[in-house]
Motif scaffolding. Structure first.
Motif, PDB file in Angstrom:
ATOM      1  N   ASP A  73       0.837  -1.193   0.000  1.00  0.00           N
ATOM      2  CA  ASP A  73       0.000   0.000   0.000  1.00  0.00           C
ATOM      3  C   ASP A  73       0.877   1.250   0.000  1.00  0.00           C
ATOM      4  OD1 ASP A  73      -2.373   1.393  -0.098  1.00  0.00           O
ATOM      5  OD2 ASP A  73      -2.537   1.538   2.085  1.00  0.00           O
ATOM      6  N   ALA A  74       1.914   1.214  -0.824  1.00  0.00           N
ATOM      7  CA  ALA A  74       2.884   2.306  -0.881  1.00  0.00           C
ATOM      8  C   ALA A  74       2.349   3.447  -1.725  1.00  0.00           C
ATOM      9  CB  ALA A  74       4.203   1.804  -1.475  1.00  0.00           C
ATOM     10  N   HIS A  75       2.574   4.622  -1.245  1.00  0.00           N
ATOM     11  CA  HIS A  75       2.206   5.816  -1.994  1.00  0.00           C
ATOM     12  C   HIS A  75       3.503   6.392  -2.556  1.00  0.00           C
ATOM     13  CE1 HIS A  75      -1.612   5.273  -0.108  1.00  0.00           C
ATOM     14  NE2 HIS A  75      -1.041   5.359   1.085  1.00  0.00           N
ATOM     15  N   ILE A  76       3.563   6.474  -3.855  1.00  0.00           N
ATOM     16  CA  ILE A  76       4.808   6.885  -4.493  1.00  0.00           C
ATOM     17  C   ILE A  76       4.970   8.386  -4.357  1.00  0.00           C
ATOM     18  CG2 ILE A  76       6.067   6.948  -6.657  1.00  0.00           C
ATOM     19  CD1 ILE A  76       4.764   4.425  -7.438  1.00  0.00           C
ATOM     20  N   SER A  77       5.864   8.780  -3.468  1.00  0.00           N
ATOM     21  CA  SER A  77       6.149  10.198  -3.310  1.00  0.00           C
ATOM     22  C   SER A  77       7.640  10.418  -3.100  1.00  0.00           C
ATOM     23  CB  SER A  77       5.350  10.781  -2.136  1.00  0.00           C
ATOM     24  OG  SER A  77       5.656  10.086  -0.951  1.00  0.00           O
ATOM     25  N   ALA A  78       8.295   9.538  -2.380  1.00  0.00           N
ATOM     26  CA  ALA A  78       9.722   9.695  -2.117  1.00  0.00           C
ATOM     27  C   ALA A  78      10.528   9.161  -3.295  1.00  0.00           C
ATOM     28  CB  ALA A  78      10.096   8.938  -0.843  1.00  0.00           C
ATOM     29  N   PRO A  79      11.714   9.726  -3.529  1.00  0.00           N
ATOM     30  CA  PRO A  79      12.556   9.268  -4.654  1.00  0.00           C
ATOM     31  C   PRO A  79      12.882   7.779  -4.593  1.00  0.00           C
ATOM     32  CG  PRO A  79      13.413  11.314  -3.752  1.00  0.00           C
ATOM     33  CD  PRO A  79      12.300  10.882  -2.845  1.00  0.00           C
ATOM     34  N   THR A  80      13.071   7.246  -3.381  1.00  0.00           N
ATOM     35  CA  THR A  80      13.392   5.825  -3.247  1.00  0.00           C
ATOM     36  C   THR A  80      12.253   4.961  -3.754  1.00  0.00           C
ATOM     37  OG1 THR A  80      14.777   6.300  -1.343  1.00  0.00           O
ATOM     38  CG2 THR A  80      14.030   4.036  -1.591  1.00  0.00           C
ATOM     39  N   ARG A  81      11.038   5.313  -3.382  1.00  0.00           N
ATOM     40  CA  ARG A  81       9.882   4.529  -3.824  1.00  0.00           C
ATOM     41  C   ARG A  81       9.693   4.635  -5.332  1.00  0.00           C
ATOM     42  NH1 ARG A  81       6.681   6.457   1.179  1.00  0.00           N
ATOM     43  NH2 ARG A  81       7.004   4.727   2.599  1.00  0.00           N
ATOM     44  N   VAL A  82       9.895   5.826  -5.854  1.00  0.00           N
ATOM     45  CA  VAL A  82       9.756   6.013  -7.303  1.00  0.00           C
ATOM     46  C   VAL A  82      10.752   5.139  -8.040  1.00  0.00           C
ATOM     47  CG1 VAL A  82      10.015   7.668  -9.193  1.00  0.00           C
ATOM     48  CG2 VAL A  82       8.831   8.352  -7.102  1.00  0.00           C
ATOM     49  N   ARG A  83      12.014   5.162  -7.592  1.00  0.00           N
ATOM     50  CA  ARG A  83      13.046   4.359  -8.252  1.00  0.00           C
ATOM     51  C   ARG A  83      12.724   2.875  -8.167  1.00  0.00           C
ATOM     52  NH1 ARG A  83      16.723   1.450  -6.188  1.00  0.00           N
ATOM     53  NH2 ARG A  83      16.738   2.519  -4.194  1.00  0.00           N
ATOM     54  N   ARG A  84      12.348   2.408  -6.993  1.00  0.00           N
ATOM     55  CA  ARG A  84      12.062   0.986  -6.831  1.00  0.00           C
ATOM     56  C   ARG A  84      10.863   0.559  -7.671  1.00  0.00           C
ATOM     57  NH1 ARG A  84      12.836  -0.757  -0.647  1.00  0.00           N
ATOM     58  NH2 ARG A  84      11.585  -2.439  -1.480  1.00  0.00           N
ATOM     59  N   TYR A  85       9.842   1.363  -7.669  1.00  0.00           N
ATOM     60  CA  TYR A  85       8.619   1.036  -8.405  1.00  0.00           C
ATOM     61  C   TYR A  85       8.880   1.027  -9.907  1.00  0.00           C
ATOM     62  CZ  TYR A  85       3.575   1.017  -9.294  1.00  0.00           C
ATOM     63  OH  TYR A  85       2.324   0.678  -9.683  1.00  0.00           O
ATOM     64  N   LEU A  86       9.483   2.089 -10.399  1.00  0.00           N
ATOM     65  CA  LEU A  86       9.759   2.164 -11.834  1.00  0.00           C
ATOM     66  C   LEU A  86      10.778   1.115 -12.277  1.00  0.00           C
ATOM     67  CD1 LEU A  86       9.826   5.991 -12.582  1.00  0.00           C
ATOM     68  CD2 LEU A  86       8.105   4.318 -13.242  1.00  0.00           C
ATOM     69  N   MET A  90      10.497  -1.333 -15.376  1.00  0.00           N
ATOM     70  CA  MET A  90      11.470  -1.189 -16.456  1.00  0.00           C
ATOM     71  C   MET A  90      12.187  -2.506 -16.740  1.00  0.00           C
ATOM     72  SD  MET A  90      11.101   1.721 -17.732  1.00  0.00           S
ATOM     73  CE  MET A  90      12.523   1.793 -18.781  1.00  0.00           C
ATOM     74  N   VAL A  91      12.492  -3.271 -15.710  1.00  0.00           N
ATOM     75  CA  VAL A  91      13.122  -4.573 -15.931  1.00  0.00           C
ATOM     76  C   VAL A  91      12.230  -5.426 -16.820  1.00  0.00           C
ATOM     77  CG1 VAL A  91      13.702  -6.754 -14.786  1.00  0.00           C
ATOM     78  CG2 VAL A  91      14.512  -4.612 -13.832  1.00  0.00           C
ATOM     79  N   VAL A  92      10.958  -5.459 -16.489  1.00  0.00           N
ATOM     80  CA  VAL A  92      10.006  -6.271 -17.252  1.00  0.00           C
ATOM     81  C   VAL A  92       9.905  -5.772 -18.689  1.00  0.00           C
ATOM     82  CG1 VAL A  92       7.570  -6.884 -17.432  1.00  0.00           C
ATOM     83  CG2 VAL A  92       8.703  -6.951 -15.217  1.00  0.00           C
ATOM     84  N   VAL A  93       9.782  -4.470 -18.858  1.00  0.00           N
ATOM     85  CA  VAL A  93       9.604  -3.901 -20.198  1.00  0.00           C
ATOM     86  C   VAL A  93      10.852  -4.097 -21.054  1.00  0.00           C
ATOM     87  CG1 VAL A  93       9.262  -1.744 -21.468  1.00  0.00           C
ATOM     88  CG2 VAL A  93       7.841  -2.252 -19.487  1.00  0.00           C
ATOM     89  N   VAL A  94      12.028  -3.834 -20.502  1.00  0.00           N
ATOM     90  CA  VAL A  94      13.264  -3.969 -21.283  1.00  0.00           C
ATOM     91  C   VAL A  94      13.507  -5.424 -21.667  1.00  0.00           C
ATOM     92  CG1 VAL A  94      15.783  -3.752 -21.162  1.00  0.00           C
ATOM     93  CG2 VAL A  94      14.345  -1.859 -20.415  1.00  0.00           C
ATOM     94  N   VAL A  95      13.292  -6.338 -20.731  1.00  0.00           N
ATOM     95  CA  VAL A  95      13.477  -7.760 -21.051  1.00  0.00           C
ATOM     96  C   VAL A  95      12.471  -8.201 -22.116  1.00  0.00           C
ATOM     97  CG1 VAL A  95      13.272 -10.106 -20.121  1.00  0.00           C
ATOM     98  CG2 VAL A  95      14.557  -8.377 -18.867  1.00  0.00           C
ATOM     99  N   ALA A  96      11.220  -7.785 -21.961  1.00  0.00           N
ATOM    100  CA  ALA A  96      10.196  -8.166 -22.940  1.00  0.00           C
ATOM    101  C   ALA A  96      10.516  -7.610 -24.326  1.00  0.00           C
ATOM    102  CB  ALA A  96       8.827  -7.678 -22.487  1.00  0.00           C
ATOM    103  N   LEU A  97      10.898  -6.342 -24.385  1.00  0.00           N
ATOM    104  CA  LEU A  97      11.254  -5.745 -25.682  1.00  0.00           C
ATOM    105  C   LEU A  97      12.459  -6.445 -26.305  1.00  0.00           C
ATOM    106  CD1 LEU A  97      10.824  -1.886 -25.295  1.00  0.00           C
ATOM    107  CD2 LEU A  97       9.634  -3.396 -26.874  1.00  0.00           C
ATOM    108  N   SER A  98      13.427  -6.790 -25.483  1.00  0.00           N
ATOM    109  CA  SER A  98      14.615  -7.477 -26.003  1.00  0.00           C
ATOM    110  C   SER A  98      14.245  -8.839 -26.576  1.00  0.00           C
ATOM    111  CB  SER A  98      15.653  -7.641 -24.895  1.00  0.00           C
ATOM    112  OG  SER A  98      16.057  -6.387 -24.418  1.00  0.00           O
TER     113      SER A  98
END
Length: 163
Positions: A73-86, A90-98
């Motif tokens: 139930d994380a609310h994305i506001s802090a830079p750490t949460r943004v980085r972890r969430y994105l 991004m791992v999923v998207v980059v691997v899938a595109l590759s």
């Protein structure tokens, strides 16, 4: 907030169901290649790989949504949460595109060589996404240093996943 957690839960379930459907289609497509002539069998196998890769992506997205939006139930506001969430997305998207780019290149080489630049463009896009993601992490790391308490909060949320 309860509504959004519920909505995210429903979406995660839908992603899981789609992943199951894609897995079944991938198995079915791969099985059709068994016993077929080699060129058609290879085409079926390549198509199955693409379907299974998309199924994995769908399952990973469901897991990310569940862990980040429902369990934590994380609310994305802090830079750490943004980085972890994105980063998880991004791992999923980059691997899938590759994987899709490689599947596209194999198909183009064997069937329609004129589509090779399109498949290569998918791989270039994956590379650009990966580079952009690296730049984002580099800049975000400096923002995280300004809020060390946010890192402690984000790490404390991991306890919910271990239970």
């Amino acid at each position: 907030m309860g509504f959004f957690a519920f909505a995210h839960g429903v979406l995660a379930v839908l992603f899981v169901l789609i992943s199951i459907l894609l897995t079944w289609l991938g198995i079915h497509t791969g099985w059709q290649g068994v016993g077929a002539d080699p060129s058609e069998g290879a085409e079926q196998a390549i198509e199955a790989i693409g379907l299974l890769a998309i199924a994995v992506v769908s399952l990973q997205i469901a897991q990310t949504i569940t862990e980040e939006e429902v369990v934590r139930d994380a609310h994305i506001s802090a830079p750490t949460r943004v980085r972890r969430y994105l980063s998880r997305f991004m791992v999923v998207v980059v691997v899938a595109l590759s994987i899709e780019g490689l599947v596209g290149i194999f198909k183009a080489l064997h069937e329609e060589p004129e589509l090779l630049p399109h498949a290569a463009a998918v791989l270039v896009s994956a590379g650009l996404l990966l580079a952009g993601w690296g730049v984002f992490i580099r800049f975000n790391k400096e923002a995280e240093l300004l809020e060390p308490e946010a890192m402690k909060d984000a790490k404390s949320e991991d306890v919910k996943l271990e239970e």
